[in-house]
Enzyme design. Structure first.
Site, PDB file in Angstrom:
ATOM      1  CB  THR A 199       3.189   5.874  -5.191  1.00 54.65           C
ATOM      2  OG1 THR A 199       3.543   5.043  -4.101  1.00 54.65           O
ATOM      3  CG2 THR A 199       2.755   5.008  -6.344  1.00 54.65           C
TER       4      THR A 199
ATOM      5  CE1 TYR B  10       4.391   1.078  -5.684  1.00 52.25           C
ATOM      6  CE2 TYR B  10       5.761   3.027  -5.477  1.00 52.25           C
ATOM      7  CZ  TYR B  10       4.728   2.241  -5.023  1.00 52.25           C
ATOM      8  OH  TYR B  10       4.040   2.598  -3.904  1.00 52.25           O
TER       9      TYR B  10
ATOM     10  CB  THR C  47      -0.924   7.668  -0.270  1.00 53.74           C
ATOM     11  OG1 THR C  47      -0.366   6.374  -0.471  1.00 53.74           O
ATOM     12  CG2 THR C  47      -1.272   8.304  -1.600  1.00 53.74           C
ATOM     13  CG  ASP C  48       2.733   4.539   2.722  1.00 53.71           C
ATOM     14  OD1 ASP C  48       1.740   4.276   2.025  1.00 53.71           O
ATOM     15  OD2 ASP C  48       3.775   3.842   2.707  1.00 53.71           O
TER      16      ASP C  48
ATOM     17  CE  LYS D 267      -2.299   4.163   1.565  1.00 52.44           C
ATOM     18  NZ  LYS D 267      -0.962   4.088   0.997  1.00 52.44           N
TER      19      LYS D 267
ATOM     20  CD  GLU E  49     -14.843   0.598  29.180  1.00 49.53           C
ATOM     21  OE1 GLU E  49     -14.269  -0.272  29.866  1.00 49.53           O
ATOM     22  OE2 GLU E  49     -14.959   0.505  27.936  1.00 49.53           O
TER      23      GLU E  49
HETATM   24  N1  ASP Z   1       4.891   4.109   0.142  1.00 54.82           N
HETATM   25  C1  ASP Z   1       4.414   5.120  -0.757  1.00 54.82           C
HETATM   26  C2  ASP Z   1       4.609   6.469  -0.091  1.00 54.82           C
HETATM   27  O1  ASP Z   1       3.886   6.789   0.808  1.00 54.82           O
HETATM   28  C3  ASP Z   1       2.993   4.869  -1.087  1.00 54.82           C
HETATM   29  C4  ASP Z   1       2.305   5.934  -1.925  1.00 54.82           C
HETATM   30  O2  ASP Z   1       2.818   6.971  -2.238  1.00 54.82           O
HETATM   31  O3  ASP Z   1       1.126   5.699  -2.272  1.00 54.82           O
HETATM   32  O4  ASP Z   1       5.507   7.175  -0.459  1.00 54.82           O
END
Ligand code: ASP
Length: 353
Positions: free
Chosen positions: A37, A50, A116-117, A189, A310
């Site tokens: 992103t 986007y 971020t994923d 995340k 357990e």
């Molecule tokens: N889907 C995007 C990615 O991980 C989300 C992001 O960058 O925040 O490339």
């Protein structure tokens, strides 16, 4: 005599000039761009839709000219994908390039722009195989570059500020987002859309970024980088490990299918404290008997997956992931398999890394 005096004057001038040049030399930071992103472009300043991975690394650098006061910056596009498309092969490429760069004396640190994923997975992979104590920082954004109040520029600036600070040496691979610093071994995340998405749910943040400086409040607790026994030297692939997710009423179809298709290790993301239901417990025990190591992790995001609560892991030859999420347990198991198939030795690794 005349000549001698001239020589002395020249030497004196050089003596003044050389330290001045050295003093002006800025640290050299490489920004390796991988997409996400942070390199995304939306239809308008306010739309949430986007396309990720559109903006080039040079554009990312020129859009934050302030960071040129902190460092000399060089950019490279290593891969260019939304991070949901990152593969083990991409990790090998990124790690190889980071190792090459950090082996150079003139390079102070590496910053990696990333979606971020799966950022925490890439960070953890690198944490296990980077052979340097120089800072390696991953950074991304939750809003595309075209958004009103995009978070990318400030995050990249902070990442470079953390990268060039001498207190960041020896801290392992880190994620810098939204003024916070996470260690690769604990970063998670946790929110789908919020800017404050990365948390370190088990050990807490390593620190914060304040006034362009990292303020560390603790050190990483797990082995990393130069202390790691794992390496990607001469490696072209890693053993395949799959994650099977537990839920009420799940049958053993996924474990059986993984085994039948030649998986080399299984991470079971069990319920609660990493518990498989009876059907899957039996299927996992059969997998171990066939020589396929099993690690119990949990879909529960916080807390340790403990041995002998357990379920007696020794009875089945399982290892427990302790504080590793299923995704990170998969990465550690892939590397563990390059060394051993002994569950006790694997258990040692899960306690140490
Ligand atoms: N889907 C995007 C990615 O991980 C989300 C992001 O960058 O925040 O490339």
């Amino acid at each position: 005599m005349q000549m001698k005096r001239k020589t002395i004057i020249i030497i004196c001038l050089m003596g003044l000039l050389i330290p001045a040049t050295i003093a002006q030399q800025k640290p050299l930071v490489y920004i390796l761009a991988t997409g996400g992103t942070i390199a995304g472009v939306g239809a308008s300043e306010t739309s949430s839709g986007y396309n990720a991975g559109v903006v080039s690394v040079d554009k990312i650098i020129t859009s934050v000219p302030e960071m040129l006061k902190l460092a000399e910056i060089k950019g490279e596009q290593v891969v260019n994908v939304p991070s949901q498309d990152i593969t083990v092969n991409d990790w090998l490429i990124i790690a190889g390039r980071v190792n090459e760069l950090l082996a150079r004396q003139d390079v102070t640190a590496v910053v990696i722009t990333h979606g971020t994923d799966t950022m925490e997975e890439t960070a953890y992979f690198l944490n296990l195989v980077i052979k340097s104590d120089k800072p390696v920082i991953l950074v991304g954004s939750m809003r595309p570059s075209t958004a009103l109040s995009a978070d990318g520029p400030m995050n990249v600036y902070d990442a470079v500020a953390v990268a060039v600070d001498s207190s960041s040496v020896g801290k392992g691979v880190m994620i810098v987002m939204d003024d916070k610093i996470c260690s690769a071994d604990d970063a998670l995340k946790m929110m789908t859309t919020s800017l404050e998405t990365f948390h370190c749910p088990n050990y807490g943040y390593l620190g914060y970024v304040y006034d362009s400086k990292p303020i560390y409040t603790r050190n990483p607790v797990k082995k990393h980088t130069i202390h790691s026994e794992f390496s990607i030297e001469d490696m072209v692939a890693l053993p395949r490990v799959d994650i099977v997710y537990g839920y009420a009423g799940v049958d053993s179809l996924f474990v059986t299918t993984a085994v039948d298709n030649g998986v080399k290790g299984i991470v079971y993301a069990g319920v609660g404290n990493g518990n498989p239901n009876t059907q899957n417990l039996n299927a996992l025990a059969r997998a171990v008997k066939k020589g396929i190591p099993v690690v119990r992790a949990a879909r529960t995001p916080i807390g340790p997956i403990t041995q002998y609560d357990e379920l007696n892991d020794d009875k089945y030859g399982f290892s427990a992931s302790w504080f590793k999420s299923p995704e990170k347990a998969r990465i550690l198991l892939m590397f563990a398999l390059t060394k051993t198939k002994d569950y006790k030795e694997m258990q040692r690794m899960f306690l140490e890394y």
